[in-house]
Design an enzyme around this catalytic site. Sequence first.
Site, PDB file in Angstrom:
ATOM      1  N   ASP A 135      -0.540  -2.424   9.401  1.00  0.00           N
ATOM      2  CA  ASP A 135      -0.463  -3.567   8.487  1.00  0.00           C
ATOM      3  C   ASP A 135      -1.594  -4.513   8.888  1.00  0.00           C
ATOM      4  O   ASP A 135      -2.202  -4.374   9.952  1.00  0.00           O
ATOM      5  CB  ASP A 135       0.913  -4.244   8.541  1.00  0.00           C
ATOM      6  CG  ASP A 135       1.177  -5.037   7.251  1.00  0.00           C
ATOM      7  OD1 ASP A 135       0.204  -5.410   6.557  1.00  0.00           O
ATOM      8  OD2 ASP A 135       2.358  -5.292   6.929  1.00  0.00           O
TER       9      ASP A 135
HETATM   10  C1  BGC Z   1       1.451  -6.922   3.877  1.00  0.00           C
HETATM   11  C2  BGC Z   1       1.163  -5.536   3.322  1.00  0.00           C
HETATM   12  C3  BGC Z   1      -0.096  -5.580   2.492  1.00  0.00           C
HETATM   13  C4  BGC Z   1      -1.241  -6.097   3.362  1.00  0.00           C
HETATM   14  C5  BGC Z   1      -2.579  -6.128   2.670  1.00  0.00           C
HETATM   15  C6  BGC Z   1       0.241  -7.530   4.566  1.00  0.00           C
HETATM   16  O1  BGC Z   1       0.448  -8.867   4.840  1.00  0.00           O
HETATM   17  O2  BGC Z   1       2.532  -6.863   4.774  1.00  0.00           O
HETATM   18  O3  BGC Z   1       2.252  -5.109   2.551  1.00  0.00           O
HETATM   19  O4  BGC Z   1      -0.369  -4.309   1.990  1.00  0.00           O
HETATM   20  O5  BGC Z   1      -0.921  -7.397   3.786  1.00  0.00           O
HETATM   21  O6  BGC Z   1      -2.604  -7.105   1.679  1.00  0.00           O
END
Ligand code: BGC
Length: 742
Positions: free
Chosen positions: A273
């Site tokens: 993530d």
């Molecule tokens: C989220 C993800 C997301 C990523 C990119 C993170 O903060 O938890 O679900 O895909 O950001 O935007």
Amino acid sequence: MKKAIKNSTYLIIFLFIISCSKEVKNTKETEISISNEISIENDTKIDSLISLMTIEEKIGMLHGNSMFTTGGVERLGIPELKMADGPLGIREEISRNSWANAGWDNDFATYYPAAGAVAATWNPELSYTFGNSVGQEARARDKDMILSPAINIIRTPLGGRTYEYFTEDPFLNKKLAVPFIVGIQDNDVMACVKHFAVNNQETNRGTVDVQVDERTLREIYLPAYKAAVTEANAYSLMGAYNKFRGNYLCENDYMLNKILRDEWGFKGIVVSDWAAVHTTVKSLESGLDIEMGTPKPFNEFFLADKLIAAAKAGEISEKEINKHVKRILRVLFQVKAIDGKDRIEGSIATETHYKDAYDIAAESIVLLKNDKNQLPLKLEGVKAIAVIGNNATKKNALGGFGAGVKTKREVTPLEGLKNRLPEGIQINYAEGYQEKYAPKKEVKFGDVTQERMGTVDILDAKIVEEAINAAKNSDIVIVFAGSNRDYETEASDRASLALPFGQEELIEKVLEVNPNTIVVMIAGAPFDIGNIKEKSSALVWSWFNGSEGGNALADVILGNVNPSGKLPWTMPKQLSDSPAHATNSFPGDETVEYKEGILVGYRWFDTKNIEPLYPFGYGLSYTNFEFSDLKTNKESYTDNEIIEVTFNIKNTGDFDGKEVAQLYVSNPESSVEKAAQELKGFKKIFVKSGDSEKVTILLNAKDLAYYNEAKKDWTLEKGAYILKIGKSSREIIKEISINIKF
Ligand code: BGC
């Protein structure tokens, strides 16, 4: 064309397997593996490519070199790996070096219904439709990977991302996740299944250490991920922010190496993530393949210069690095990003895709109450309809961090009604309540005090007066209330179940002047609507429902569509009834212990005999369905057999319609703790008014097993099991007993 044939073959087979037959499941698995299994046929080519790469080039592939790409090696024909967020559709293009949008004018996409809506359809075929449709949009934007689906279990109704996730139930979760992933990957694009795993709250998500017992992990939190790997052949997974049993999930050897790869045979890649990585050598050795993150010089990432230094210092072997590079190259070949002959080009924001979004929305809307048959609206003699509420015009495509979509089409509920109502009927619109925020406030959860979003909950007298006048001067009133995607959002859990912005008071005032009022909630998560349920006789639940949401809603209200959505989670009467709150184990502080264990969602309510406001699986129709002749093909089964459950559904009302027949199983004689009942099968079926349909649900006897911690394996106990067919977890119509013997 080839793709179209493949997709339709999948769909035909898919129609058969909703009920999880072993035989048919095998057919499905074979079909999926033909289309999706990561191929090793390019391995020789991959090994020779790797042999030509410098250590810097290899490591360049293991971390973000922009917000949503990782490095390629141009001189060897290896492109960047290009990603896009995608839970509600392909996110607008983001700048390479910051979260700012890239300012493109050709990145408009279809806004699809949120995952909560997909789950409420209880229709795996529509889940495939979503995946396939959004997969095409990803290709039209030249992406290799969509950061979707998000399949975390809904543990608390307060979760900020509840609308992004499917359900509280592991069986429904996996039945929707698998076709979704296959749909995406049928388009030469990788699904990135997130957030692996036990990422069930936003509070302290970057630090909190989740403690959950092994049986609960296996029975509740992992099944959909397992199916994503073993049934859907997902090409990538996203490691979550939080810790699990002391280790961050992006450096969690147990989860990433032992379970994911050794047990489940995962051959794809694990992407972190954004900014969820904390170490260099440990992360890589624990099973992470790619580090992504938020703006800072990309060479400062843990898997960038620090990894080059570690490799040069001999702290990590080049063989280990090659292993990760090879995995990435394999999936790049798999989606034809390298050697991309015949790669699907995709299409975006087409009428076909808007229709896909409409179809999902139309089946997701849940009719909660219709005591006086006010719905569908009877328009004879109606001159004016009052449309009241900020949510009648609120748009929800953008917002919510990664889940926002830039779209040219979002039909609001008001526009939907205008599109669908006959011309002569006047619409009296009034805002009624306003969306207004206040400074953050402190909220106490058990012993923990935390800051939460504040809202202004006092109504504006003038705006209320306009609404009251509109209600008085109209034959029918429709109030659009609920929440929105600023209130429900990533990175923050809600403070309580209360409806914000003074809506409840507004609804009461409107009902006082015009009892012919229909209340429509638009939200992604449970709210306290007990009072509204009591006072109004017609109550509808809709979602952040995509580009065509307003049209779908109007069609349900007017009876062009007979509602067939069912709640994918339990709506509690009060927060303290919900398991994580009843056990005082949300949100924790440094650590959160899932004290309710396996009793998540309805499993808790049913086992503890707590009456919910609306149960899991609940949803009415404009017609009535009668269930009869429940039978099984045998009385006793061994562990390798298929239990064939058949029954009839008769549509005894005046509307054609779809019903979701649900199969729950109880095992009262078990030697271990069991939930009062568990969902083990379901089938959504269309029955014409006056007709009967025979329904077959196939259940693998093995799926009645529980996870035995001592044996580290699944154990199927002998004895009596009760199979229950119902319309919701609390409306069981027929029961039948079977025996497991061997
Ligand atoms: C989220 C993800 C997301 C990523 C990119 C993170 O903060 O938890 O679900 O895909 O950001 O935007």
